[in-house]
Design a protein around this motif. Structure first.
Motif, PDB file in Angstrom:
ATOM      1  N   LEU A   1      43.649  59.319  40.341  1.00 51.64           N
ATOM      2  CA  LEU A   1      43.366  57.898  40.559  1.00 51.64           C
ATOM      3  C   LEU A   1      41.872  57.678  40.689  1.00 51.64           C
ATOM      4  O   LEU A   1      41.159  58.463  41.317  1.00 51.64           O
ATOM      5  N   GLU A   2      41.411  56.582  40.112  1.00 56.87           N
ATOM      6  CA  GLU A   2      39.986  56.259  40.227  1.00 56.87           C
ATOM      7  C   GLU A   2      39.781  54.753  40.271  1.00 56.87           C
ATOM      8  O   GLU A   2      40.555  53.976  39.704  1.00 56.87           O
ATOM      9  N   PHE A   3      38.728  54.355  40.982  1.00 55.87           N
ATOM     10  CA  PHE A   3      38.351  52.952  41.017  1.00 55.87           C
ATOM     11  C   PHE A   3      37.636  52.590  39.720  1.00 55.87           C
ATOM     12  O   PHE A   3      36.728  53.292  39.282  1.00 55.87           O
ATOM     13  N   ILE A   4      38.043  51.481  39.137  1.00 54.46           N
ATOM     14  CA  ILE A   4      37.424  50.990  37.916  1.00 54.46           C
ATOM     15  C   ILE A   4      36.909  49.576  38.164  1.00 54.46           C
ATOM     16  O   ILE A   4      37.639  48.717  38.653  1.00 54.46           O
ATOM     17  N   GLU A   5      35.645  49.346  37.851  1.00 53.10           N
ATOM     18  CA  GLU A   5      35.095  47.984  37.921  1.00 53.10           C
ATOM     19  C   GLU A   5      35.516  47.220  36.672  1.00 53.10           C
ATOM     20  O   GLU A   5      35.276  47.673  35.543  1.00 53.10           O
ATOM     21  N   THR A   6      36.148  46.089  36.862  1.00 50.32           N
ATOM     22  CA  THR A   6      36.621  45.288  35.733  1.00 50.32           C
ATOM     23  C   THR A   6      36.224  43.825  35.919  1.00 50.32           C
ATOM     24  O   THR A   6      35.978  43.375  37.037  1.00 50.32           O
ATOM     25  N   ARG A   7      36.184  43.102  34.817  1.00 51.13           N
ATOM     26  CA  ARG A   7      35.974  41.665  34.911  1.00 51.13           C
ATOM     27  C   ARG A   7      37.198  41.005  35.532  1.00 51.13           C
ATOM     28  O   ARG A   7      38.323  41.441  35.314  1.00 51.13           O
ATOM     29  N   VAL A   8      36.963  39.976  36.301  1.00 48.84           N
ATOM     30  CA  VAL A   8      38.085  39.239  36.884  1.00 48.84           C
ATOM     31  C   VAL A   8      38.913  38.661  35.741  1.00 48.84           C
ATOM     32  O   VAL A   8      38.397  37.938  34.890  1.00 48.84           O
ATOM     33  N   PRO A   9      40.202  39.009  35.662  1.00 49.09           N
ATOM     34  CA  PRO A   9      41.017  38.592  34.518  1.00 49.09           C
ATOM     35  C   PRO A   9      41.328  37.099  34.532  1.00 49.09           C
ATOM     36  O   PRO A   9      41.439  36.485  35.600  1.00 49.09           O
ATOM     37  N   THR A  10      41.453  36.541  33.352  1.00 46.55           N
ATOM     38  CA  THR A  10      41.861  35.143  33.224  1.00 46.55           C
ATOM     39  C   THR A  10      43.375  35.083  33.073  1.00 46.55           C
ATOM     40  O   THR A  10      43.945  35.767  32.213  1.00 46.55           O
ATOM     41  N   PRO A  11      44.066  34.296  33.892  1.00 50.54           N
ATOM     42  CA  PRO A  11      45.523  34.244  33.784  1.00 50.54           C
ATOM     43  C   PRO A  11      45.970  33.592  32.476  1.00 50.54           C
ATOM     44  O   PRO A  11      45.435  32.562  32.067  1.00 50.54           O
ATOM     45  N   GLY A  12      46.932  34.211  31.814  1.00 52.83           N
ATOM     46  CA  GLY A  12      47.509  33.655  30.600  1.00 52.83           C
ATOM     47  C   GLY A  12      48.654  32.724  30.942  1.00 52.83           C
ATOM     48  O   GLY A  12      48.909  32.416  32.110  1.00 52.83           O
ATOM     49  N   PRO A  13      49.381  32.267  29.939  1.00 53.04           N
ATOM     50  CA  PRO A  13      50.536  31.403  30.187  1.00 53.04           C
ATOM     51  C   PRO A  13      51.538  32.067  31.125  1.00 53.04           C
ATOM     52  O   PRO A  13      51.856  33.236  30.969  1.00 53.04           O
ATOM     53  N   ARG A  14      51.974  31.317  32.123  1.00 52.06           N
ATOM     54  CA  ARG A  14      52.968  31.762  33.105  1.00 52.06           C
ATOM     55  C   ARG A  14      52.487  32.987  33.891  1.00 52.06           C
ATOM     56  O   ARG A  14      53.282  33.816  34.331  1.00 52.06           O
ATOM     57  N   GLU A  15      51.187  33.085  34.089  1.00 51.78           N
ATOM     58  CA  GLU A  15      50.625  34.136  34.924  1.00 51.78           C
ATOM     59  C   GLU A  15      49.879  33.531  36.104  1.00 51.78           C
ATOM     60  O   GLU A  15      49.326  32.424  36.017  1.00 51.78           O
ATOM     61  N   VAL A  16      49.860  34.275  37.210  1.00 52.54           N
ATOM     62  CA  VAL A  16      49.187  33.862  38.440  1.00 52.54           C
ATOM     63  C   VAL A  16      48.152  34.923  38.795  1.00 52.54           C
ATOM     64  O   VAL A  16      48.436  36.120  38.734  1.00 52.54           O
ATOM     65  N   ARG A  17      46.938  34.470  39.128  1.00 48.56           N
ATOM     66  CA  ARG A  17      45.906  35.406  39.568  1.00 48.56           C
ATOM     67  C   ARG A  17      45.853  35.396  41.093  1.00 48.56           C
ATOM     68  O   ARG A  17      45.806  34.332  41.718  1.00 48.56           O
ATOM     69  N   ILE A  18      45.840  36.602  41.677  1.00 45.58           N
ATOM     70  CA  ILE A  18      45.973  36.740  43.122  1.00 45.58           C
ATOM     71  C   ILE A  18      44.844  37.584  43.686  1.00 45.58           C
ATOM     72  O   ILE A  18      44.551  38.670  43.171  1.00 45.58           O
ATOM     73  N   ASN A  19      44.192  37.090  44.754  1.00 44.40           N
ATOM     74  CA  ASN A  19      43.283  37.897  45.554  1.00 44.40           C
ATOM     75  C   ASN A  19      44.136  38.700  46.536  1.00 44.40           C
ATOM     76  O   ASN A  19      44.788  38.137  47.420  1.00 44.40           O
ATOM     77  N   VAL A  20      44.153  39.998  46.379  1.00 35.35           N
ATOM     78  CA  VAL A  20      45.075  40.851  47.126  1.00 35.35           C
ATOM     79  C   VAL A  20      44.551  41.098  48.544  1.00 35.35           C
ATOM     80  O   VAL A  20      43.396  41.470  48.746  1.00 35.35           O
ATOM     81  N   LYS A  21      45.444  40.913  49.512  1.00 34.02           N
ATOM     82  CA  LYS A  21      45.125  41.187  50.913  1.00 34.02           C
ATOM     83  C   LYS A  21      45.777  42.476  51.410  1.00 34.02           C
ATOM     84  O   LYS A  21      45.279  43.122  52.326  1.00 34.02           O
ATOM     85  N   ALA A  22      46.921  42.845  50.841  1.00 32.76           N
ATOM     86  CA  ALA A  22      47.612  44.075  51.227  1.00 32.76           C
ATOM     87  C   ALA A  22      48.531  44.491  50.091  1.00 32.76           C
ATOM     88  O   ALA A  22      49.007  43.650  49.326  1.00 32.76           O
ATOM     89  N   ILE A  23      48.766  45.777  49.986  1.00 32.65           N
ATOM     90  CA  ILE A  23      49.715  46.293  49.001  1.00 32.65           C
ATOM     91  C   ILE A  23      50.732  47.188  49.696  1.00 32.65           C
ATOM     92  O   ILE A  23      50.481  47.708  50.781  1.00 32.65           O
TER      93      ILE A  23
END
Length: 308
Positions: free
Chosen positions: A16-38
């Motif tokens: 497992l590794e941390f990857i820096e990515t661009r903040v994704p743009t939500p497509g149709p019927r998608e929700v973008r979430i700022n994660v607080k816990a997993i």
């Protein structure tokens, strides 16, 4: 930019590794979430080792459960808006979506409003366990008053959920654990009966409890060499749900006894199926009993032991 966790090959946690990515743009019927816990499940460990129910497409993300705040929504999304507190329910392929990240995308059908009675930490840890048990026991078996339900590995997260759900439906739960060490805790959790399988004869105890009839349902995450005992403990035309593979050995089938009892054996990924169709109907448990199962963790990442 945001960080996500990905892996390019199968293996242990070191892949497992941390990857820096661009903040994704939500497509149709998608929700973008700022994660607080997993939540962390055995399913993700198996996924990381490419030993889960579908092949991994590398490079891959992972994670089934999350709680957080909606950041943006895509076209045709209804019922959610930026600022909403939400949970993500296991009901998708990890080849398509994942939760191990600071900002993630999710299909709208897998997103539900966050139960106000729970913290983000608690909510992120319990959906997998409850949808897995709910799918088998309520949606499929339709357990009810008068039914006996055998719950192997009863002290696991899914086992505890199964006990609560069986009780809710009016059925009688028979919790299995290897020794008496966890008996008191399981009884406090709601198990009507507890059998220490290394100390007493499982089949004899089930028959005693059920008046010689056997249990209509067994909900098994283990399999392996002791599986024939579950068949012996079933009622005539009972059903066994296999939702995990905690035992890595061969799972034998007692053919003659199966011919006599005519049981049904089902492999289940009910967490995925029910998550898509019935997540709203699970809130009764999250808003009351489920919070008890989650409150013991001090961490912002909560471990859940479900297989599916």
């Amino acid at each position: 930019m945001s960080r996500t966790i990905k892996f390019g090959k199968a293996g242990g946690p070191e892949v497992l590794e941390f990857i820096e990515t661009r903040v994704p743009t939500p497509g149709p019927r998608e929700v973008r979430i700022n994660v607080k816990a997993i939540g962390i499940n055995r399913a993700e460990s198996m996924w990381r080792n490419d030993a889960y129910i579908e092949p991994v497409k590398f490079p891959a993300g992972l994670g089934y459960e999350a709680a957080g705040i909606v950041d943006a929504v895509g076209k045709d999304v209804t019922g959610f808006a930026a600022g909403d507190e939400v949970n993500l329910v296991p009901s998708f392929s990890m080849n398509q979506y994942f939760t191990y990240g600071e900002v993630i995308l999710a299909p709208d059908y897998a997103v539900v409003k966050h139960p106000k009675s729970l913290s983000f930490i608690e909510a992120a840890s319990i959906w997998m366990m409850f949808v897995t048990a709910y799918g088998a026991l309520i949606e499929d078996a339709k357990v009810t008053k008068g039914d006996f339900v055998i719950v192997p590995a009863a002290s696991s997260s899914v086992g505890l959920a199964a006990i609560q759900i069986a009780n809710y439906a009016g059925a009688t739960s028979i919790a299995l654990t290897r020794t008496s060490q966890k008996r008191k805790r399981l009884l406090e959790t709601g198990a009507e009966h507890v059998i220490a399988t290394e100390e007493v004869d499982l089949v004899q105890e089930v028959m005693r409890i059920t008046g010689g009839k056997g249990a209509r349902v067994a909900f098994d995450p283990v399999g392996g060499p002791n599986f024939p005992k579950l068949i012996s403990a079933l009622a005539f035309q009972g059903v066994v749900y296999i939702y995990g593979a905690l035992s890595e050995g061969v799972t034998p089938l007692p053919v003659l006894e199966m011919i006599a009892k005519m049981p049904t054996i089902k492999g289940t990924i009910s967490g995925l199926r029910v998550g898509m169709r019935h997540v709203e109907r699970l809130r009764w448990n999250l808003s009351s009993k489920a919070s008890t199962a989650a409150r013991s963790s001090p961490s912002s990442i909560v471990r859940s032991s479900s297989m599916t």
